[in-house]
Design a protein around this motif. Structure first.
Motif, PDB file in Angstrom:
ATOM      1  N   ALA A  97       0.843  -1.207   0.000  1.00 59.21           N
ATOM      2  CA  ALA A  97       0.000   0.000   0.000  1.00 59.21           C
ATOM      3  C   ALA A  97       0.880   1.259   0.000  1.00 59.21           C
ATOM      4  CB  ALA A  97      -0.915   0.004   1.218  1.00 59.21           C
ATOM      5  N   GLU A  98       1.992   1.189   0.724  1.00 57.67           N
ATOM      6  CA  GLU A  98       2.908   2.329   0.787  1.00 57.67           C
ATOM      7  C   GLU A  98       3.537   2.584  -0.592  1.00 57.67           C
ATOM      8  OE1 GLU A  98       6.739   3.456   3.536  1.00 57.67           O
ATOM      9  OE2 GLU A  98       5.297   1.979   4.239  1.00 57.67           O
ATOM     10  N   MET A  99       3.956   1.499  -1.249  1.00 57.47           N
ATOM     11  CA  MET A  99       4.538   1.634  -2.588  1.00 57.47           C
ATOM     12  C   MET A  99       3.507   2.201  -3.561  1.00 57.47           C
ATOM     13  SD  MET A  99       6.833  -1.781  -3.051  1.00 57.47           S
ATOM     14  CE  MET A  99       7.332  -1.371  -4.717  1.00 57.47           C
ATOM     15  N   ASP A 100       2.273   1.757  -3.396  1.00 61.51           N
ATOM     16  CA  ASP A 100       1.198   2.225  -4.259  1.00 61.51           C
ATOM     17  C   ASP A 100       1.011   3.732  -4.101  1.00 61.51           C
ATOM     18  OD1 ASP A 100      -0.468   1.017  -6.149  1.00 61.51           O
ATOM     19  OD2 ASP A 100      -2.215   1.458  -4.909  1.00 61.51           O
ATOM     20  N   ALA A 101       1.058   4.217  -2.858  1.00 62.68           N
ATOM     21  CA  ALA A 101       0.906   5.656  -2.594  1.00 62.68           C
ATOM     22  C   ALA A 101       2.072   6.434  -3.208  1.00 62.68           C
ATOM     23  CB  ALA A 101       0.833   5.900  -1.090  1.00 62.68           C
ATOM     24  N   MET A 102       3.300   5.883  -3.112  1.00 63.61           N
ATOM     25  CA  MET A 102       4.466   6.554  -3.690  1.00 63.61           C
ATOM     26  C   MET A 102       4.324   6.648  -5.208  1.00 63.61           C
ATOM     27  SD  MET A 102       7.259   4.576  -1.383  1.00 63.61           S
ATOM     28  CE  MET A 102       8.818   5.384  -1.605  1.00 63.61           C
ATOM     29  N   ILE A 103       3.860   5.566  -5.810  1.00 68.78           N
ATOM     30  CA  ILE A 103       3.693   5.553  -7.265  1.00 68.78           C
ATOM     31  C   ILE A 103       2.610   6.551  -7.686  1.00 68.78           C
ATOM     32  CG2 ILE A 103       2.917   4.149  -9.214  1.00 68.78           C
ATOM     33  CD1 ILE A 103       4.292   1.760  -7.808  1.00 68.78           C
ATOM     34  N   ALA A 104       1.499   6.576  -6.926  1.00 65.32           N
ATOM     35  CA  ALA A 104       0.408   7.510  -7.258  1.00 65.32           C
ATOM     36  C   ALA A 104       0.912   8.952  -7.189  1.00 65.32           C
ATOM     37  CB  ALA A 104      -0.758   7.304  -6.295  1.00 65.32           C
ATOM     38  N   ALA A 105       1.700   9.268  -6.161  1.00 66.16           N
ATOM     39  CA  ALA A 105       2.215  10.633  -5.999  1.00 66.16           C
ATOM     40  C   ALA A 105       3.188  10.990  -7.123  1.00 66.16           C
ATOM     41  CB  ALA A 105       2.886  10.779  -4.641  1.00 66.16           C
ATOM     42  N   THR A 106       4.044  10.012  -7.497  1.00 62.16           N
ATOM     43  CA  THR A 106       4.996  10.251  -8.580  1.00 62.16           C
ATOM     44  C   THR A 106       4.266  10.493  -9.899  1.00 62.16           C
ATOM     45  OG1 THR A 106       6.513   8.760  -7.459  1.00 62.16           O
ATOM     46  CG2 THR A 106       7.075   9.360  -9.705  1.00 62.16           C
ATOM     47  N   LEU A 107       3.250   9.689 -10.140  1.00 61.50           N
ATOM     48  CA  LEU A 107       2.444   9.840 -11.356  1.00 61.50           C
ATOM     49  C   LEU A 107       1.790  11.212 -11.418  1.00 61.50           C
ATOM     50  CD1 LEU A 107       0.375   6.602 -12.070  1.00 61.50           C
ATOM     51  CD2 LEU A 107       1.498   8.054 -13.751  1.00 61.50           C
ATOM     52  N   ALA A 108       1.188  11.619 -10.296  1.00 54.64           N
ATOM     53  CA  ALA A 108       0.509  12.921 -10.246  1.00 54.64           C
ATOM     54  C   ALA A 108       1.500  14.042 -10.536  1.00 54.64           C
ATOM     55  CB  ALA A 108      -0.141  13.115  -8.887  1.00 54.64           C
ATOM     56  N   PHE A 109       2.689  13.936  -9.955  1.00 58.11           N
ATOM     57  CA  PHE A 109       3.717  14.954 -10.165  1.00 58.11           C
ATOM     58  C   PHE A 109       4.174  14.974 -11.619  1.00 58.11           C
ATOM     59  CE2 PHE A 109       8.409  15.941  -9.800  1.00 58.11           C
ATOM     60  CZ  PHE A 109       8.225  17.302  -9.845  1.00 58.11           C
ATOM     61  N   ALA A 110       4.444  13.790 -12.179  1.00 56.40           N
ATOM     62  CA  ALA A 110       4.911  13.705 -13.562  1.00 56.40           C
ATOM     63  C   ALA A 110       3.868  14.280 -14.518  1.00 56.40           C
ATOM     64  CB  ALA A 110       5.220  12.257 -13.921  1.00 56.40           C
ATOM     65  N   ARG A 111       2.604  13.997 -14.246  1.00 58.76           N
ATOM     66  CA  ARG A 111       1.527  14.532 -15.089  1.00 58.76           C
ATOM     67  C   ARG A 111       1.473  16.049 -15.010  1.00 58.76           C
ATOM     68  NH1 ARG A 111      -2.338  10.143 -13.442  1.00 58.76           N
ATOM     69  NH2 ARG A 111      -2.058   8.556 -15.043  1.00 58.76           N
ATOM     70  N   GLY A 112       1.599  16.571 -13.793  1.00 64.87           N
ATOM     71  CA  GLY A 112       1.567  18.025 -13.591  1.00 64.87           C
ATOM     72  C   GLY A 112       2.699  18.716 -14.332  1.00 64.87           C
ATOM     73  N   GLU A 113       3.895  18.104 -14.270  1.00 64.82           N
ATOM     74  CA  GLU A 113       5.058  18.690 -14.929  1.00 64.82           C
ATOM     75  C   GLU A 113       4.911  18.666 -16.445  1.00 64.82           C
ATOM     76  OE1 GLU A 113       8.427  19.945 -13.415  1.00 64.82           O
ATOM     77  OE2 GLU A 113       6.530  20.496 -12.521  1.00 64.82           O
ATOM     78  N   ALA A 114       4.227  17.618 -16.931  1.00 64.64           N
ATOM     79  CA  ALA A 114       4.120  17.448 -18.381  1.00 64.64           C
ATOM     80  C   ALA A 114       3.276  18.559 -19.010  1.00 64.64           C
ATOM     81  CB  ALA A 114       3.523  16.081 -18.705  1.00 64.64           C
ATOM     82  N   THR A 115       2.255  19.034 -18.283  1.00 65.30           N
ATOM     83  CA  THR A 115       1.436  20.109 -18.824  1.00 65.30           C
ATOM     84  C   THR A 115       2.091  21.437 -18.458  1.00 65.30           C
ATOM     85  OG1 THR A 115       0.128  20.044 -16.817  1.00 65.30           O
ATOM     86  CG2 THR A 115      -0.766  18.877 -18.701  1.00 65.30           C
ATOM     87  N   ALA A 116       3.069  21.838 -19.235  1.00 65.61           N
ATOM     88  CA  ALA A 116       3.827  23.053 -18.942  1.00 65.61           C
ATOM     89  C   ALA A 116       2.916  24.273 -18.974  1.00 65.61           C
ATOM     90  CB  ALA A 116       4.970  23.193 -19.923  1.00 65.61           C
ATOM     91  N   GLU A 117       2.856  24.950 -17.855  1.00 66.23           N
ATOM     92  CA  GLU A 117       2.002  26.124 -17.723  1.00 66.23           C
ATOM     93  C   GLU A 117       2.751  27.344 -18.261  1.00 66.23           C
ATOM     94  OE1 GLU A 117       1.647  27.127 -13.626  1.00 66.23           O
ATOM     95  OE2 GLU A 117       0.087  28.629 -13.967  1.00 66.23           O
ATOM     96  N   PRO A 118       2.061  28.205 -19.024  1.00 66.53           N
ATOM     97  CA  PRO A 118       2.764  29.394 -19.519  1.00 66.53           C
ATOM     98  C   PRO A 118       3.039  30.391 -18.379  1.00 66.53           C
ATOM     99  CG  PRO A 118       0.462  29.418 -20.212  1.00 66.53           C
ATOM    100  CD  PRO A 118       0.671  28.136 -19.477  1.00 66.53           C
ATOM    101  N   SER A 119       4.123  31.136 -18.496  1.00 67.88           N
ATOM    102  CA  SER A 119       4.431  32.192 -17.518  1.00 67.88           C
ATOM    103  C   SER A 119       3.541  33.389 -17.783  1.00 67.88           C
ATOM    104  CB  SER A 119       5.875  32.654 -17.690  1.00 67.88           C
ATOM    105  OG  SER A 119       6.735  31.731 -17.128  1.00 67.88           O
ATOM    106  N   ARG A 120       3.133  34.066 -16.706  1.00 68.78           N
ATOM    107  CA  ARG A 120       2.466  35.352 -16.928  1.00 68.78           C
ATOM    108  C   ARG A 120       2.692  36.276 -15.745  1.00 68.78           C
ATOM    109  NH1 ARG A 120      -2.833  34.836 -14.562  1.00 68.78           N
ATOM    110  NH2 ARG A 120      -3.469  32.679 -14.349  1.00 68.78           N
ATOM    111  N   LEU A 121       2.503  37.571 -15.984  1.00 69.02           N
ATOM    112  CA  LEU A 121       2.696  38.547 -14.919  1.00 69.02           C
ATOM    113  C   LEU A 121       1.653  38.305 -13.836  1.00 69.02           C
ATOM    114  CD1 LEU A 121       3.534  41.879 -16.768  1.00 69.02           C
ATOM    115  CD2 LEU A 121       5.062  40.432 -15.394  1.00 69.02           C
ATOM    116  N   THR A 122       2.125  38.087 -12.619  1.00 70.00           N
ATOM    117  CA  THR A 122       1.245  37.687 -11.527  1.00 70.00           C
ATOM    118  C   THR A 122       1.536  38.530 -10.285  1.00 70.00           C
ATOM    119  OG1 THR A 122       1.412  35.431 -12.366  1.00 70.00           O
ATOM    120  CG2 THR A 122       0.574  35.674 -10.117  1.00 70.00           C
TER     121      THR A 122
END
Ligand SMILES: Nc1ncnc2c1ncn2[C@@H]1O[C@H](COP(=O)(O)OP(=O)(O)OP(=O)(O)O)[C@@H](O)[C@H]1O
Ligand SMILES: [Mg+2]
Length: 201
Positions: free
Chosen positions: A37-62
């Motif tokens: 279960a612990e390994m499963d949680a680590m994999i889920a978190a890694t997947l979520a992070f990798a997916r987030g990184e893949a959708t490169a967000e454009p920079s804007r004045l904030t």
């Protein structure tokens, strides 16, 4: 690649989970299932992070002050002890959704391990400085850099009670560095930890 690897690891893990049914020793079986279960949680978190990184967000004045205030409001609305110093608007070119994630991870830690979070923002001629202070025990000096490693958690926070797999700081660091900024942790002389972000502007 990270997403593909994480994803493919799930199949053998499922097979392993099924095979634990053949383990006669009940205590041993329970431990194996907990590790899986612990390994499963680590994999889920890694997947979520990798997916987030893949959708490169454009920079804007904030307006980073407004962004920080909105993060603090959201977390306070959820009943967590977090406050923020009033501050003037500070505009910088950044990826707001990514930055929100980095700062949220730091506030999440401050609340989880440090009882309460206190956010502040200030501008220098070349940088935006965001700090998140807490009222907890801080982190032993020799662990201050190690906690940035993926899946690294201090001994006393390993219990599953506090949730978390140990990716929050690794993600925050990767986001801040992608902005050309710096993220540091330091024990405050008056007690508690300070997480400090310096972004170029
Ligand atoms: N403000 C803090 N005070 C004390 N210890 C901290 C603090 N922030 C982080 N730590 C320690 O550093 C470890 C790593 O933090 P990190 O945010 O990367 O992972 P996590 O909080 O355990 O899990 P996740 O963030 O993935 O939910 C934590 O488990 C905790 O031991
Ligand atoms: Mg965390």
């Amino acid at each position: 690649m990270l997403a593909a690897i994480s994803h493919d690891l799930r199949t053998p893990l499922t097979l392993l989970r099924l095979r634990t049914e053949n383990v006669e020793n009940a205590e041993e079986q329970e431990r194996m299932l907990a590790t899986i279960a612990e390994m499963d949680a680590m994999i889920a978190a890694t997947l979520a992070f990798a997916r987030g990184e893949a959708t490169a967000e454009p920079s804007r004045l904030t307006d980073v002050t407004a962004l920080l205030a909105s993060i603090v409001d959201d977390i306070a609305d959820a009943g967590m002890p977090v406050t923020m110093d009033p501050a003037a608007p500070v505009v910088c070119d950044c990826r707001p959704a990514a930055l929100r994630r980095a700062v949220s991870n730091l506030i999440d830690n401050a609340v989880k391990y440090g009882k309460a979070a206190h956010a502040a923002i200030a501008a220098t001629p070349r940088t935006v400085e965001v700090s998140i202070d807490d009222e907890g025990p801080g982190i032993p000096e020799q662990e201050l850099t190690r906690v940035f490693q993926p899946f690294y958690r201090l001994e006393d926070s390993r219990s599953r009670e506090t949730g978390g797999v140990g990716l929050g700081l690794a993600i925050a660091l990767s986001i801040v560095e992608a902005h050309g900024g710096e993220l540091t942790l330091a024990n405050r002389p008056e007690g508690g930890l300070r997480a400090h972000i310096a972004l170029p502007r």
